[in-house]
Enzyme design. Structure first.
Site, PDB file in Angstrom:
ATOM      1  N   GLU A  51      63.874  16.048  17.482  1.00 18.35           N
ATOM      2  CA  GLU A  51      63.605  16.513  16.196  1.00 18.35           C
ATOM      3  C   GLU A  51      63.020  17.990  16.222  1.00 18.35           C
ATOM      4  O   GLU A  51      63.554  19.155  15.550  1.00 18.35           O
ATOM      5  CB  GLU A  51      62.565  15.938  15.446  1.00 18.35           C
ATOM      6  CG  GLU A  51      62.978  14.518  14.993  1.00 18.35           C
ATOM      7  CD  GLU A  51      62.479  13.848  13.820  1.00 18.35           C
ATOM      8  OE1 GLU A  51      63.129  13.886  12.702  1.00 18.35           O
ATOM      9  OE2 GLU A  51      61.248  13.406  13.820  1.00 18.35           O
ATOM     10  N   GLU A 108      63.366   6.218  16.139  1.00 22.59           N
ATOM     11  CA  GLU A 108      62.531   5.751  15.156  1.00 22.59           C
ATOM     12  C   GLU A 108      62.925   4.618  14.606  1.00 22.59           C
ATOM     13  O   GLU A 108      62.065   3.613  14.185  1.00 22.59           O
ATOM     14  CB  GLU A 108      62.260   6.944  14.402  1.00 22.59           C
ATOM     15  CG  GLU A 108      61.354   8.204  14.660  1.00 22.59           C
ATOM     16  CD  GLU A 108      62.296   9.201  15.262  1.00 22.59           C
ATOM     17  OE1 GLU A 108      61.807  10.051  15.964  1.00 22.59           O
ATOM     18  OE2 GLU A 108      63.388   9.051  15.708  1.00 22.59           O
TER      19      GLU A 108
END
Length: 266
Positions: free
Chosen positions: A120, A140
């Site tokens: 990210e 995730e």
């Protein structure tokens, strides 16, 4: 020059090098690291002698994402860091380049793990170099979590949507070669040389006119979601003033005189 126990700051000429420094945890994000990162971005923005930034990790890893112990409320050591976060609840998003875009070019030098929050943060950088054994991915969903650092928005704008959705929905790891093939990174280099290549790219940027470099970067991001007509108008508004700078005149003069230009941000 700032830094914390989990984030080191060094100068390499006109390049500011920010190193995620928690190798025992594969540089998993911690509050001291996030505070140090944010302060590093601010330092780069405010110091006109800094012309580029390199972001890397210590100990053969880039970043393994959020420390899940920290996410559960443990391990967020340091009252001074908790006070910083309380004073600016958006600080961690700025640190991760979700809510902040440095005006100087940011080059990522990746070795080893660059997963979850590491991937990210990577999406907030401008140029990306990785060692051939580096690993990428957004894990995730495998943990029942959401990649809330910006990936459901940014990734599909940076790589083809089919690849973005596969990465987001499978939570599987990607090799450096595969990451390069889908366009997530730009360079794959021998292991242990990512920082060297990133610094070489930074040197090329540092040799260019800093006002021009910053205006070009700003224009690329400003116009990304505009119509072509609006984007071209915006480009002129950004670009024309650069031609009136002393640096632009110095660039032309140095070319004519066959010497390296001396830019003064003027």
């Amino acid at each position: 020059m700032g830094g914390t126990e989990h984030l080191t700051v060094q100068r390499e000429g006109a390049t500011l090098v920010l190193t995620l420094n928690r190798p025992e945890a594969k540089n998993a994000l911690s509050l001291p690291m996030l505070v140090g990162l944010y302060d590093g971005w601010v330092e780069a923005d405010e110091d006109d002698t800094v012309r580029s930034v390199v972001l890397t990790g210590a100990g053969g890893a880039f970043c393994a994402g959020m420390d899940l112990k920290a996410l559960s409320g443990k391990g967020m050591e340091g009252q001074q860091y908790r006070d910083r976060l309380k004073a600016d609840p958006d600080l961690h998003w700025k640190a991760m380049l979700r809510h902040h875009r440095p005006r100087k070019p940011v080059i990522a030098a990746v070795e080893g793990h660059c997963v979850a929050g590491g991937t990210e943060i990577l999406q907030g950088t401008d140029i990306r170099v990785a060692g051939e054994s580096a690993t990428f991915g957004l894990f995730e969903v495998k943990r029942g979590l959401f990649p809330i650092g910006g990936s459901t928005v940014r990734l599909q704008r940076q790589i083809p949507r089919t690849h973005a959705l596969e990465m987001l929905l499978t939570g599987r790891p990607y090799t450096a070669d595969e990451a390069a093939r889908i366009g997530l990174i730009g360079h794959v280099v021998p292991d242990g040389t990512a920082l060297e290549r990133a610094l070489a790219i930074a040197e090329q940027i540092n040799a260019c006119g800093p006002l021009a470099v910053e205006a070009v970067k700003a224009s690329v991001y400003e116009t990304a979601e505009m119509t072509e007509a609006d984007a071209l108008k915006s480009e002129l508004e950004r670009g024309w003033p650069i031609f009136d700078t002393a640096d632009a005149k110095e660039g032309a003069r140095a070319f004519a005189e066959k010497r390296p230009p001396v830019y003064r941000r003027a």
